[in-house]
Scaffold this active site. Structure first.
Site, PDB file in Angstrom:
ATOM      1  N   GLY A 101       0.763  -1.095  -0.133  1.00  0.00           N
ATOM      2  CA  GLY A 101       0.038  -0.103   0.054  1.00  0.00           C
ATOM      3  C   GLY A 101       0.734   1.259   0.025  1.00  0.00           C
ATOM      4  N   GLY A 137      16.707  -6.562   0.534  1.00  0.00           N
ATOM      5  CA  GLY A 137      16.714  -7.789   0.627  1.00  0.00           C
ATOM      6  C   GLY A 137      17.445  -8.283  -0.828  1.00  0.00           C
ATOM      7  N   GLU A 151      17.835 -11.040   3.553  1.00  0.00           N
ATOM      8  CA  GLU A 151      17.588  -9.631   3.989  1.00  0.00           C
ATOM      9  C   GLU A 151      18.877  -8.987   4.446  1.00  0.00           C
ATOM     10  OE1 GLU A 151      14.777  -7.968   3.729  1.00  0.00           O
ATOM     11  OE2 GLU A 151      13.696  -9.576   3.209  1.00  0.00           O
ATOM     12  N   HIS A 360     -15.929  42.301 -16.273  1.00  0.00           N
ATOM     13  CA  HIS A 360     -15.095  42.881 -15.093  1.00  0.00           C
ATOM     14  C   HIS A 360     -16.038  42.557 -13.785  1.00  0.00           C
ATOM     15  CE1 HIS A 360     -14.346  46.203 -17.639  1.00  0.00           C
ATOM     16  NE2 HIS A 360     -15.348  46.603 -17.058  1.00  0.00           N
ATOM     17  N   ASN A 383     -29.662  36.104  -6.393  1.00  0.00           N
ATOM     18  CA  ASN A 383     -30.338  34.814  -6.429  1.00  0.00           C
ATOM     19  C   ASN A 383     -30.875  34.170  -5.169  1.00  0.00           C
ATOM     20  OD1 ASN A 383     -27.708  34.649  -5.940  1.00  0.00           O
ATOM     21  ND2 ASN A 383     -27.633  32.498  -6.610  1.00  0.00           N
TER      22      ASN A 383
END
Length: 454
Positions: A101, A137, A151, A360, A383
């Site tokens: 992950g 490893g 390892e 603008h 609105n």
């Protein structure tokens, strides 16, 4: 034979110095583990086992709606132990693909090559050659055949000289994998159950072991701290920028652009520096994107221009249209062909018709505006009445003077003219001139206020 993907995501990520589980830290505005999940889907996974531990509630709150089997690793006893927690979800005839992950840049094409390299009932491992393999490893070979993985902490001097390293990503047969996991021992320098030990077991059992390598080592690099996270971010962005250029975009500086989603571009697109593109962004041919623009889940049609420091979010910009500089198109906004909004104009849930302009300093919300309309500076569509939103309709070829307020719901008929400074509360018929401002008065000799002495 099903492809069963196991994603290891149980680590806390102490070196991140964060309460957030390591795998939830983002690359390109998406968690590392989500990148891995998406790649698993892209290679045709039939099931995904997500092995989690620290921060499980946070993981589930972010990923909970996805098709995942949640597998708890209550104790962090090594990668082999982590994979073993998913044993009950693995069928004997599954091909098990093991991913991580916190390795977000792995490519579907690389995993497809790994799966293709695997022989029937064999083990395939993804390796990479590094000039400095310290910490990883090593792949141990005899007569060029893989016989095991050692390892770093358990390696001798000869083994430490090996440059081919284990990435941890592998594809294994379900039945044998479960048997090998049951034979793991923690008798090593770390006192953990190493997943890598199954390679020697496979060799012992006469199982064919094959390898594949990614096109670039960055694909298999993980992030254990924020420095490494930033390095992966830059690598991701470099790859995304390269893809855009190959599709036909000119990037003023490929190192100064952020791509945080799915972006597609047409031919001869010019993108200036410090542009952010997020979500699903579609850009047509001959489009110009100015410096510092932010594009989120939007469509930009052919020959349009987004001028510097403008924001386009969940909106559409038609062919030949332009926005900015410093303009903002909010969700539901649309500029039709050859429409224009200029600096400090904001639109939300509104359509500006073909050839119409708001040069603008205007707010246009919940509005349907026809073609050939001029919206003067300082115009506001009012609105919201404190409880509900209402619609403003402005028909074709209307001229709206500066500093006009349109109190919705209201309709302005074709060809009407609204005088500057007007507050429009009633519908206006076609071709009418409406002026609502107070009559100008002249008071001679008016005494100006004087500041009081302190």
């Amino acid at each position: 034979m099903a492809l069963n993907v196991v994603i290891l995501a149980a680590g806390k990520g102490t070196r991140m110095r964060s309460d957030l589980p390591k795998v939830l830290h983002p690359i390109a505005h998406k968690s590392m583990v989500q990148h891995v999940i998406d790649t698993a889907h892209n290679v045709g996974s039939d099931a995904i086992q997500l092995v989690y531990g620290y921060g499980g509630e946070k993981l589930q709150s972010v990923l909970g709606e996805q098709q995942l089997n949640w597998v708890l690793q209550a104790e962090q006893l090594g990668t082999g132990h982590a994979v073993a927690q998913a044993n009950s979800n693995i069928a004997d005839d599954d091909t098990v693909l093991i991913l991580y992950g916190d390795v977000p840049l792995i490519q579907a094409s690389t995993l497809e090559a790994l799966l293709a390299a695997r022989e029937e009932n064999g083990l395939a491992i993804l390796t990479v050659n590094l000039p400095n393999p310290t910490g990883y490893g090593r792949i141990v070979r005899e007569a060029n055949k893989v016989v095991g993985i050692i390892e770093q902490k358990d390696a001798n001097a000869e083994q430490l000289a090996i440059n081919e390293i284990n990435t941890g990503i592998m594809a294994a047969p379900g039945k044998q994998l479960k048997a090998w996991l049951g034979q793991l021992s923690s008798n090593n320098a770390q006192g953990e159950y190493y997943l890598t030990d199954i390679v020697a077991m496979a060799h012992r059992d006469g199982v064919a072991i094959t390898t594949a390598q990614p096109d670039s080592a960055i694909e298999v690099e993980g992030a254990n701290n924020r420095v490494q996270l930033a390095q992966l971010e830059r690598a991701y962005q470099a790859r995304a920028a390269e893809k855009l250029m190959l599709e036909g975009a000119n990037l003023r500086d490929p190192a100064r652009i952020d791509i945080r989603g799915e972006v597609s571009v047409g031919m001869d697109v010019m993108i200036d520096v410090n542009v952010i593109m997020q979500g699903k962004v579609t850009i047509g041919n001959n489009v110009t994107i100015g410096a510092g623009a932010i594009l989120i889940d939007c469509e930009i049609s052919d020959n349009a221009e987004i001028k510097p420091y403008s924001i386009v979010e969940s909106a559409k910009v038609g062919a030949e249209a332009s926005a900015g500089p410093f303009a903002r198109l909010r969700p539901g906004a649309e500029l039709k062909r050859d429409a224009h909004i200029g600096n400090f104009v904001e639109m939300k849930k509104a359509v500006l018709g073909e050839g119409s302009k708001a040069g603008h300093l205007a707010y246009i919300g919940d509005a349907q505006i026809g073609s050939g309309v001029n919206i003067g500076a300082g115009t506001i569509t009012c609105n919201y009445d404190g409880a509900n939103k209402h619609l403003t309709v402005i028909e074709d070829n209307v001229f709206v003077g500066s500093d006009t307020q349109l109190v919705a719901p209201v309709t302005i008929g074709k060809g009407a003219t609204l005088g500057a400074g007007s507050t429009i509360t009633k519908d206006v018929a076609a071709d009418e001139l409406v002026i609502t401002r107070v009559k100008q008065r002249h008071l001679t000799g008016w005494p100006r206020p004087v500041k009081l002495k302190k």
